[in-house]
Each structure stands twice: as structure tokens, then as C-alpha cells.
Design a protein around this motif. Sequence first.
Motif, PDB file in Angstrom:
ATOM      1  N   ASN A  27      19.390  49.878   0.832  1.00 33.35           N
ATOM      2  CA  ASN A  27      20.218  51.077   0.618  1.00 33.35           C
ATOM      3  C   ASN A  27      19.540  52.332   1.167  1.00 33.35           C
ATOM      4  O   ASN A  27      19.916  53.450   0.829  1.00 33.35           O
ATOM      5  CB  ASN A  27      20.542  51.254  -0.869  1.00 33.35           C
TER       6      ASN A  27
ATOM      7  N   ARG B 260      26.112  39.374   0.710  1.00 37.17           N
ATOM      8  CA  ARG B 260      27.212  39.026   1.623  1.00 37.17           C
ATOM      9  C   ARG B 260      26.696  38.350   2.883  1.00 37.17           C
ATOM     10  O   ARG B 260      27.253  37.371   3.374  1.00 37.17           O
ATOM     11  CB  ARG B 260      27.961  40.305   2.030  1.00 37.17           C
ATOM     12  N   LYS B 261      25.609  38.890   3.409  1.00 33.94           N
ATOM     13  CA  LYS B 261      25.068  38.333   4.651  1.00 33.94           C
ATOM     14  C   LYS B 261      24.492  36.934   4.410  1.00 33.94           C
ATOM     15  O   LYS B 261      24.628  36.054   5.252  1.00 33.94           O
ATOM     16  CB  LYS B 261      23.988  39.261   5.220  1.00 33.94           C
TER      17      LYS B 261
ATOM     18  N   THR C 147      24.205  43.962  -2.840  1.00 36.89           N
ATOM     19  CA  THR C 147      25.544  43.477  -2.506  1.00 36.89           C
ATOM     20  C   THR C 147      25.663  43.106  -1.033  1.00 36.89           C
ATOM     21  O   THR C 147      26.173  42.032  -0.685  1.00 36.89           O
ATOM     22  CB  THR C 147      26.594  44.552  -2.848  1.00 36.89           C
ATOM     23  N   GLU C 148      25.178  43.989  -0.162  1.00 33.20           N
ATOM     24  CA  GLU C 148      25.304  43.732   1.281  1.00 33.20           C
ATOM     25  C   GLU C 148      24.431  42.571   1.712  1.00 33.20           C
ATOM     26  O   GLU C 148      24.847  41.726   2.508  1.00 33.20           O
ATOM     27  CB  GLU C 148      24.942  44.996   2.065  1.00 33.20           C
TER      28      GLU C 148
ATOM     29  N   ALA D  79      22.937  47.146   8.295  1.00 30.99           N
ATOM     30  CA  ALA D  79      24.223  47.078   7.606  1.00 30.99           C
ATOM     31  C   ALA D  79      24.961  48.409   7.612  1.00 30.99           C
ATOM     32  O   ALA D  79      26.192  48.438   7.580  1.00 30.99           O
ATOM     33  CB  ALA D  79      24.008  46.607   6.165  1.00 30.99           C
ATOM     34  N   ASP D  80      24.229  49.518   7.660  1.00 33.83           N
ATOM     35  CA  ASP D  80      24.860  50.832   7.581  1.00 33.83           C
ATOM     36  C   ASP D  80      24.814  51.598   8.903  1.00 33.83           C
ATOM     37  O   ASP D  80      25.079  52.792   8.948  1.00 33.83           O
ATOM     38  CB  ASP D  80      24.180  51.671   6.484  1.00 33.83           C
TER      39      ASP D  80
ATOM     40  N   TYR E 114      29.026  42.511  12.741  1.00 34.50           N
ATOM     41  CA  TYR E 114      29.619  41.475  11.894  1.00 34.50           C
ATOM     42  C   TYR E 114      31.141  41.585  11.980  1.00 34.50           C
ATOM     43  O   TYR E 114      31.705  42.670  11.883  1.00 34.50           O
ATOM     44  CB  TYR E 114      29.149  41.614  10.450  1.00 34.50           C
TER      45      TYR E 114
ATOM     46  N   CYS F 143      19.422  45.226   5.212  1.00 32.85           N
ATOM     47  CA  CYS F 143      20.516  45.457   4.261  1.00 32.85           C
ATOM     48  C   CYS F 143      20.042  46.235   3.039  1.00 32.85           C
ATOM     49  O   CYS F 143      20.528  46.001   1.926  1.00 32.85           O
ATOM     50  CB  CYS F 143      21.123  44.125   3.832  1.00 32.85           C
TER      51      CYS F 143
END
Length: 221
Positions: A85, A26-27, A22-23, A107-108, A117, A83
Amino acid sequence: MYSLIVDLNLAGKLVIVVGGGTEGTRKVKSLLGQNCKVIVVSNRLNKFLLDLAEEGKIDVVKATLKDAVILDRFEKPFLVLACTNDRSLNRELVQKAKKQGAFAYAADDPAVSDITYLAIINIDDTVFVAISTKGKSPAMARMLRIRAERVLKRLIKEEDVEYIKLANFARDAAKSTLKDSNARKEYLYKVIKDKRIKNLIKSKKFDDAKSTAMEILETWQ
């Protein structure tokens, strides 16, 4: 404390997105239209990413992600977006990317990232307004974007957008003939304030507005 918000020019640059969930998706969406080369590295890809690959909009490298060695496959990436998990893997990817001289993003984990972002309000691909919480709450940034977007889309009219496009057209035209930067600036202000152009834009006669801008440039010379 002040923040420096910049808009990276990615045209012609190599961007690696590691992770196809998902992430990562998005990117990738945020990179479309940036005229950069996008490579997605993942062992699994959703239909959206597969369709983009089939259309030639992105490249795909299918690989099981165990460590950051995967980045050795790529020569001089400009930006690496981690990105996955796996938080520790994302950190490892960021560290590796930085050693390669690339900008890096996890991302995290905003704390180890070179960039943050932003929640972007996009008006006709011409006006972009960014809302940032500097990674403290991306969810709140998105909520504030939705609220602000409603207001800005009422305030920024089609005429404003067309003026921006016209100013860009006039600037490009002036570069080859007006070598002095102050002269170009004066010319652009003249174009923006010209009553004939204002009336043409109000009447949606955009091509005529461009022609008038060129007439002003010829007179200026």
C-alpha cells in the motif's frame, strides 16, 4: 494504435508477490494453477494465504517491508508483483526487479509496469478471453468482463470446449509421428471436421472421440 496482448508461460518460473493484503491476495489467486513457484513476502498474512502456505501451494517470507533490498534474497525471479500500500515502495520494487532481469508490475502504477493485468473470462479452464483498458480503468474492465461473460458462456458450448481438449490431445499425439508441421496441421483439421468425431462429442463419448482421432492418425501415417 494496436496493443500486443500476450499470455506469459509461468510454468516452472519463480514469481514474487510483495504484499499480503487484498491486492496481493488477488494476484496470488490469479497465479494458482499456473505451475509456477509463488513466494509471498509480507509482514502480515490473511487466513487464505496462510492456508495456501500450509497446503504447500505457496511459500511465505515474513518480513517488514522498508525498501526493495528484500528482493536480494531471491535468485533470478521471473516476475515480481509489487502489491504493497506504499506507492513509492512499489516503484522501488519495480526498479529493483527490472535490474535483476525480471518482469515487474506495480499494482497501483501501470505506467512503470512491464505487464498489465487483464479482466479474464475463464470458461472451463480451457477458453480464456481478456478484456483490457491498458490500466486506464481496471474497474470498468471488470464490469465489462461480467457483461461479456454472460454472452460468451451462452455462445461457447460444452462441445466447443471438448473439441479444444481433443485438438490438444491429437496435436500431442501427432508430434511424435508427423514431423512435418503442415502434415500435423492437415491432420488436426481432419480431426476437427470428422463427422464421426462430431457425433461422438455430441453424444458425450469423449474417450471414443480420442480413439477415433488416433485411428485417423494411424491411417494418416
